[in-house]
Design an enzyme around this catalytic site. Structure first.
Site, PDB file in Angstrom:
ATOM      1  N   HIS A  96      34.453  62.333  27.781  1.00 39.80           N
ATOM      2  CA  HIS A  96      34.031  61.208  28.612  1.00 39.80           C
ATOM      3  C   HIS A  96      32.880  60.388  28.019  1.00 39.80           C
ATOM      4  O   HIS A  96      32.551  59.323  28.550  1.00 39.80           O
ATOM      5  CB  HIS A  96      33.691  61.687  30.030  1.00 39.80           C
ATOM      6  CG  HIS A  96      34.113  60.741  31.094  1.00 39.80           C
ATOM      7  ND1 HIS A  96      34.204  61.080  32.419  1.00 39.80           N
ATOM      8  CD2 HIS A  96      34.472  59.431  31.032  1.00 39.80           C
ATOM      9  CE1 HIS A  96      34.588  60.018  33.116  1.00 39.80           C
ATOM     10  NE2 HIS A  96      34.750  59.004  32.309  1.00 39.80           N
ATOM     11  N   ASP A 119      35.616  61.510  39.151  1.00 38.34           N
ATOM     12  CA  ASP A 119      35.140  62.642  38.344  1.00 38.34           C
ATOM     13  C   ASP A 119      34.575  63.718  39.271  1.00 38.34           C
ATOM     14  O   ASP A 119      34.060  63.407  40.350  1.00 38.34           O
ATOM     15  CB  ASP A 119      34.008  62.119  37.419  1.00 38.34           C
ATOM     16  CG  ASP A 119      33.760  62.972  36.183  1.00 38.34           C
ATOM     17  OD1 ASP A 119      33.866  64.204  36.274  1.00 38.34           O
ATOM     18  OD2 ASP A 119      33.421  62.396  35.129  1.00 38.34           O
ATOM     19  N   HIS A 121      32.099  65.254  38.152  1.00 36.49           N
ATOM     20  CA  HIS A 121      30.716  65.165  37.674  1.00 36.49           C
ATOM     21  C   HIS A 121      30.215  63.719  37.722  1.00 36.49           C
ATOM     22  O   HIS A 121      31.013  62.783  37.631  1.00 36.49           O
ATOM     23  CB  HIS A 121      30.641  65.667  36.226  1.00 36.49           C
ATOM     24  CG  HIS A 121      31.286  67.002  36.020  1.00 36.49           C
ATOM     25  ND1 HIS A 121      32.594  67.132  35.633  1.00 36.49           N
ATOM     26  CD2 HIS A 121      30.803  68.256  36.161  1.00 36.49           C
ATOM     27  CE1 HIS A 121      32.897  68.424  35.533  1.00 36.49           C
ATOM     28  NE2 HIS A 121      31.828  69.130  35.856  1.00 36.49           N
ATOM     29  N   ASP A 123      28.008  62.364  35.485  1.00 34.66           N
ATOM     30  CA  ASP A 123      27.875  61.861  34.116  1.00 34.66           C
ATOM     31  C   ASP A 123      26.779  60.813  33.975  1.00 34.66           C
ATOM     32  O   ASP A 123      26.916  59.818  33.241  1.00 34.66           O
ATOM     33  CB  ASP A 123      29.216  61.301  33.611  1.00 34.66           C
ATOM     34  CG  ASP A 123      30.281  62.393  33.460  1.00 34.66           C
ATOM     35  OD1 ASP A 123      29.955  63.582  33.663  1.00 34.66           O
ATOM     36  OD2 ASP A 123      31.427  62.054  33.149  1.00 34.66           O
ATOM     37  N   HIS A 136      28.671  63.777  26.924  1.00 40.00           N
ATOM     38  CA  HIS A 136      29.711  63.394  27.912  1.00 40.00           C
ATOM     39  C   HIS A 136      29.196  63.517  29.353  1.00 40.00           C
ATOM     40  O   HIS A 136      29.832  62.973  30.263  1.00 40.00           O
ATOM     41  CB  HIS A 136      31.012  64.208  27.725  1.00 40.00           C
ATOM     42  CG  HIS A 136      30.992  65.590  28.301  1.00 40.00           C
ATOM     43  ND1 HIS A 136      32.130  66.227  28.748  1.00 40.00           N
ATOM     44  CD2 HIS A 136      29.978  66.473  28.492  1.00 40.00           C
ATOM     45  CE1 HIS A 136      31.822  67.450  29.201  1.00 40.00           C
ATOM     46  NE2 HIS A 136      30.543  67.616  29.042  1.00 40.00           N
ATOM     47  N   ASP A 227      38.195  60.818  34.856  1.00 42.63           N
ATOM     48  CA  ASP A 227      38.042  62.132  34.217  1.00 42.63           C
ATOM     49  C   ASP A 227      39.066  63.044  34.889  1.00 42.63           C
ATOM     50  O   ASP A 227      39.046  63.201  36.123  1.00 42.63           O
ATOM     51  CB  ASP A 227      36.613  62.622  34.461  1.00 42.63           C
ATOM     52  CG  ASP A 227      36.292  63.943  33.772  1.00 42.63           C
ATOM     53  OD1 ASP A 227      37.190  64.794  33.646  1.00 42.63           O
ATOM     54  OD2 ASP A 227      35.119  64.129  33.399  1.00 42.63           O
ATOM     55  N   ASP A 229      39.212  66.012  35.267  1.00 48.29           N
ATOM     56  CA  ASP A 229      38.658  67.116  36.055  1.00 48.29           C
ATOM     57  C   ASP A 229      38.308  66.691  37.479  1.00 48.29           C
ATOM     58  O   ASP A 229      37.901  67.526  38.303  1.00 48.29           O
ATOM     59  CB  ASP A 229      37.497  67.822  35.344  1.00 48.29           C
ATOM     60  CG  ASP A 229      36.203  67.014  35.261  1.00 48.29           C
ATOM     61  OD1 ASP A 229      35.924  66.191  36.143  1.00 48.29           O
ATOM     62  OD2 ASP A 229      35.450  67.245  34.292  1.00 48.29           O
ATOM     63  N   GLU A 272      38.943  63.638  28.994  1.00 46.66           N
ATOM     64  CA  GLU A 272      38.789  65.097  29.122  1.00 46.66           C
ATOM     65  C   GLU A 272      40.093  65.886  29.190  1.00 46.66           C
ATOM     66  O   GLU A 272      40.077  67.061  29.590  1.00 46.66           O
ATOM     67  CB  GLU A 272      37.870  65.459  30.296  1.00 46.66           C
ATOM     68  CG  GLU A 272      36.471  64.841  30.228  1.00 46.66           C
ATOM     69  CD  GLU A 272      35.531  65.463  29.196  1.00 46.66           C
ATOM     70  OE1 GLU A 272      35.900  66.507  28.618  1.00 46.66           O
ATOM     71  OE2 GLU A 272      34.456  64.880  28.959  1.00 46.66           O
TER      72      GLU A 272
HETATM   73  C1  DIR Z   1      27.021  68.667  33.360  1.00 43.29           C
HETATM   74  C2  DIR Z   1      28.522  68.732  33.240  1.00 43.29           C
HETATM   75  N1  DIR Z   1      26.604  67.793  34.436  1.00 43.29           N
HETATM   76  C3  DIR Z   1      26.405  68.190  32.030  1.00 43.29           C
HETATM   77  N2  DIR Z   1      29.097  67.466  32.995  1.00 43.29           N
HETATM   78  C4  DIR Z   1      30.409  67.255  32.745  1.00 43.29           C
HETATM   79  O1  DIR Z   1      26.688  68.810  31.017  1.00 43.29           O
HETATM   80  O2  DIR Z   1      25.661  67.240  32.039  1.00 43.29           O
HETATM   81  N3  DIR Z   1      30.905  66.088  32.749  1.00 43.29           N
HETATM   82  N4  DIR Z   1      31.219  68.248  32.518  1.00 43.29           N
HETATM   83  O3  DIR Z   1      32.196  65.751  32.718  1.00 43.29           O
HETATM   84 MN    MN Z   2      33.306  62.979  33.194  1.00 45.46          MN
HETATM   85 MN    MN Z   3      33.979  65.736  34.751  1.00 42.21          MN
END
Ligand code: DIR
Ligand code: MN
Ligand code: MN
Ligand code: MN
Length: 313
Positions: A96, A119, A121, A123, A136, A227, A229, A272
């Site tokens: 991402h 998402d 998350h 991000d 990401h 994303d 996920d 992703e």
């Molecule tokens: C978590 C995970 N907040 C990080 N983030 C992800 O690593 O900053 N984003 N998986 O897609």
């Molecule tokens: Mn993401």
């Molecule tokens: Mn994500």
């Protein structure tokens, strides 16, 4: 509708190998032909060149900063080029962090764009709020004007200046948000619908409110960053950071069909997909689900549809 497909075979925004094969498995799944069957004029612009910088040491906790930053510039340049000749760009990632480049490039052509971020998350970690150091988890922090003073200039990012406002972003699907990210969302008034709100109001109300919050008049171009996920991991298991309790297939289709209906999509990111995670069955399911959602973004409706000009034979 003219769609420009662009592969972004990149994985250095996170620590697992495999997202660089996202474009390949989505193309092999027939994404171009399936969009053509919808009556879209599809041009495949190939893959963006990705850069691998040697000895790319972490800076301010962020990993692979030069590799991600310089690749993001190439992505931005290519997205801009694609959007000068097509109506919509479909960016096949890639992790991402791809959105740093896709949104920067899209904003050069559509300076008034809004961002829908689908998402698990948020991000929007800055290098300092991030626990993982994975870029990401940070793309929006580099793009939001209000965060400029909180984000150090990383090597490789000299070319980039923030191009969107916090109020131009709406999230749907959140369920794993870090403390710093939550603080940023509240401090700058970012519109955020977590799975809690999806459960509370229903997906129809959430989509309507999200679109209305970023663009009450309904006339601004939409950058949709998806994303995989965001969906429940029972549907898209082959992804690096799955989080249980995600969007159902029907909720995801609903988002895609409603956003398509606005007629204002300027770019869709698909991020992703990691075909190296899980077994063959997981991988096939993830690719099939992702392609079925992409088709909904480009006019494939559950209620049925036909190509422009079609009549009863
Ligand atoms: C978590 C995970 N907040 C990080 N983030 C992800 O690593 O900053 N984003 N998986 O897609
Ligand atoms: Mn993401
Ligand atoms: Mn994500
Ligand atoms: Mn603005």
């Amino acid at each position: 509708e003219r769609i420009g497909v662009l592969g972004i075979p990149f994985s250095k925004g996170q620590s697992r190998v495999g997202t660089e094969y996202g474009p390949e498995v989505l193309r092999n799944g027939g994404i171009v032909r399936k969009l053509q069957n919808l009556g879209c004029h599809v041009q495949d612009h190939g893959d963006v060149e990705v850069i691998q910088v040697e000895n790319d040491d972490p800076e301010e906790n962020a990993k692979n900063p030069r590799t991600v930053g310089l690749t993001s510039k190439l992505i931005a340049d290519k997205v801009e080029r694609v959007l000068r000749s097509e109506d919509i760009c479909l960016g096949l990632g890639g992790d991402h962090s791809m959105a740093i480049g896709t949104i920067a490039g899209n904003a050069r052509v559509e300076p008034d764009l809004v961002v829908l971020w689908i998402d698990a998350h948020a991000d929007i970690n800055t290098p300092m709020t991030s626990d993982s150091g994975n870029i990401h988890g940070m793309p929006l922090a580099f793009l939001v004007r209000e965060l400029e003073s909180y984000v150090p200039k990383l090597p490789g990012f000299e070319w980039l200046s923030p191009c969107i406002h916090a109020k131009d972003i709406a999230y749907i699907g959140l369920r794993d948000v870090d403390a710093g990210e939550r603080k940023i969302i509240e401090k700058f008034g970012i519109t955020a619908f977590s799975m809690q709100e999806v459960d509370k109001y229903g997906i129809n109300e959430v989509v309507e409110r999200a679109l209305r919050a970023v663009d009450p008049e309904g006339k601004r171009p939409i950058h949709l960053s998806f994303d995989v996920d965001a969906m429940d991991p029972t549907l898209t298991p082959s992804t690096g950071t799955p989080v249980i309790g995600g969007l159902s297939l029907r909720e995801t289709y609903y988002i895609a069909e409603e956003v398509a209906r606005t007629g204002r999509l300027s770019m869709v990111d698909v991020a992703e997909v990691n075909p190296l995670l899980g077994d063959e069955k997981d991988k096939k399911l993830t690719v099939d689900m992702t392609i079925s959602v992409i088709q909904r973004f480009f006019g494939n409706r559950r209620g049925g549809c036909y190509p422009p000009g079609y009549d009863i034979p």
